[in-house]
Design an enzyme around this catalytic site. Structure first.
Site, mmCIF file in Angstrom:
data_model
loop_
_atom_site.group_PDB
_atom_site.id
_atom_site.type_symbol
_atom_site.label_atom_id
_atom_site.label_comp_id
_atom_site.label_asym_id
_atom_site.label_seq_id
_atom_site.Cartn_x
_atom_site.Cartn_y
_atom_site.Cartn_z
ATOM 1 N N LEU A 1 -9.496 -11.196 -54.707
ATOM 2 C CA LEU A 1 -8.788 -10.549 -53.881
ATOM 3 C C LEU A 1 -9.234 -10.903 -52.390
ATOM 4 O O LEU A 1 -10.427 -11.062 -52.060
ATOM 5 C CB LEU A 1 -8.811 -9.125 -54.104
ATOM 6 C CG LEU A 1 -7.897 -8.669 -55.393
ATOM 7 C CD1 LEU A 1 -8.043 -7.101 -55.338
ATOM 8 C CD2 LEU A 1 -6.349 -9.027 -55.508
ATOM 9 N N HIS A 2 -8.138 -10.847 -51.387
ATOM 10 C CA HIS A 2 -8.738 -10.963 -49.983
ATOM 11 C C HIS A 2 -9.351 -9.694 -49.714
ATOM 12 O O HIS A 2 -9.095 -8.542 -50.094
ATOM 13 C CB HIS A 2 -7.376 -11.232 -49.153
ATOM 14 C CG HIS A 2 -6.677 -12.560 -49.273
ATOM 15 N ND1 HIS A 2 -7.208 -13.680 -48.726
ATOM 16 C CD2 HIS A 2 -5.257 -12.820 -49.997
ATOM 17 C CE1 HIS A 2 -6.187 -14.633 -49.220
ATOM 18 N NE2 HIS A 2 -5.260 -14.228 -49.981
ATOM 19 N N ASP A 3 -10.335 -10.010 -49.028
ATOM 20 C CA ASP A 3 -11.342 -8.844 -48.781
ATOM 21 C C ASP A 3 -10.693 -8.012 -47.565
ATOM 22 O O ASP A 3 -11.260 -8.145 -46.431
ATOM 23 C CB ASP A 3 -12.648 -9.597 -48.280
ATOM 24 C CG ASP A 3 -13.913 -8.225 -48.145
ATOM 25 O OD1 ASP A 3 -13.344 -7.346 -48.458
ATOM 26 O OD2 ASP A 3 -14.798 -8.669 -47.825
ATOM 27 N N ASP A 4 -9.621 -7.273 -47.886
ATOM 28 C CA ASP A 4 -8.999 -6.426 -46.748
ATOM 29 C C ASP A 4 -8.803 -5.121 -47.694
ATOM 30 O O ASP A 4 -7.881 -5.099 -48.546
ATOM 31 C CB ASP A 4 -7.783 -7.294 -46.397
ATOM 32 C CG ASP A 4 -6.916 -6.549 -45.462
ATOM 33 O OD1 ASP A 4 -6.354 -5.506 -45.837
ATOM 34 O OD2 ASP A 4 -6.665 -6.986 -44.221
ATOM 35 N N PHE B 1 -1.870 -11.230 -52.322
ATOM 36 C CA PHE B 1 -3.226 -10.285 -52.148
ATOM 37 C C PHE B 1 -4.353 -11.291 -52.778
ATOM 38 O O PHE B 1 -5.499 -10.693 -52.743
ATOM 39 C CB PHE B 1 -2.911 -9.200 -53.223
ATOM 40 C CG PHE B 1 -1.718 -8.413 -52.861
ATOM 41 C CD1 PHE B 1 -1.820 -7.360 -51.808
ATOM 42 C CD2 PHE B 1 -0.538 -8.536 -53.542
ATOM 43 C CE1 PHE B 1 -0.698 -6.845 -51.245
ATOM 44 C CE2 PHE B 1 0.552 -7.683 -53.254
ATOM 45 C CZ PHE B 1 0.557 -7.006 -52.092
#
EC number: 5.1.3.29
Length: 125
Positions: free
Chosen positions: A12-15, A91
């Site tokens: 996943l995007h690290d957000d 995502f």
């Protein structure tokens, strides 16, 4: 019917906000019915997704009739599944070294306790 377990990995995007949204989309009441139906129709008996940080691990239990190429072809022609995939891709991100367009990457099993027990008990006899 014989069942097989498969394991796939994706990032996943690290957000934190995006990860929270991704998890909300995967609540049982939020996954689109067409997605659930597509999985069942493909011969997937169970599918679980686990998360550690920004890494996802998906475990699938499939029957003998499961054909990933046939599922991919059906999904490619289904606008609702394509819309879900586009939504999820907001995502998700491919693992380093993935081929262009590759999302979930299959992980090979390297250990099974049941096999080790069988081998070790067999050699002790």
């Amino acid at each position: 019917m014989s069942m097989q377990r498969l394991c796939y990995v994706l990032d996943l995007h690290d957000d934190a906000a995006l990860i929270a949204q991704y998890e909300r989309w995967h609540r049982p009441s939020e996954v689109w019915p067409e997605v659930v139906a597509s999985l069942q129709q493909a011969g997937i008996a169970e599918l679980e997704i686990f998360r550690s940080g920004d890494r996802l691990v998906m475990l699938m239990t499939v029957g003998e009739d499961y054909d990933p190429a046939a599922k991919a072809a059906r999904d490619a022609g289904d606008p609702r599944i394509q819309a879900w995939e586009a939504l999820m891709w907001r995502f998700q991100k491919a693992l380093p070294g993935s081929a262009p367009g590759e999302k979930w990457r299959e992980a090979g099993r390297i250990f099974a306790l049941s096999e080790a027990v069988s081998v070790q008990q067999g050699s002790a006899a």
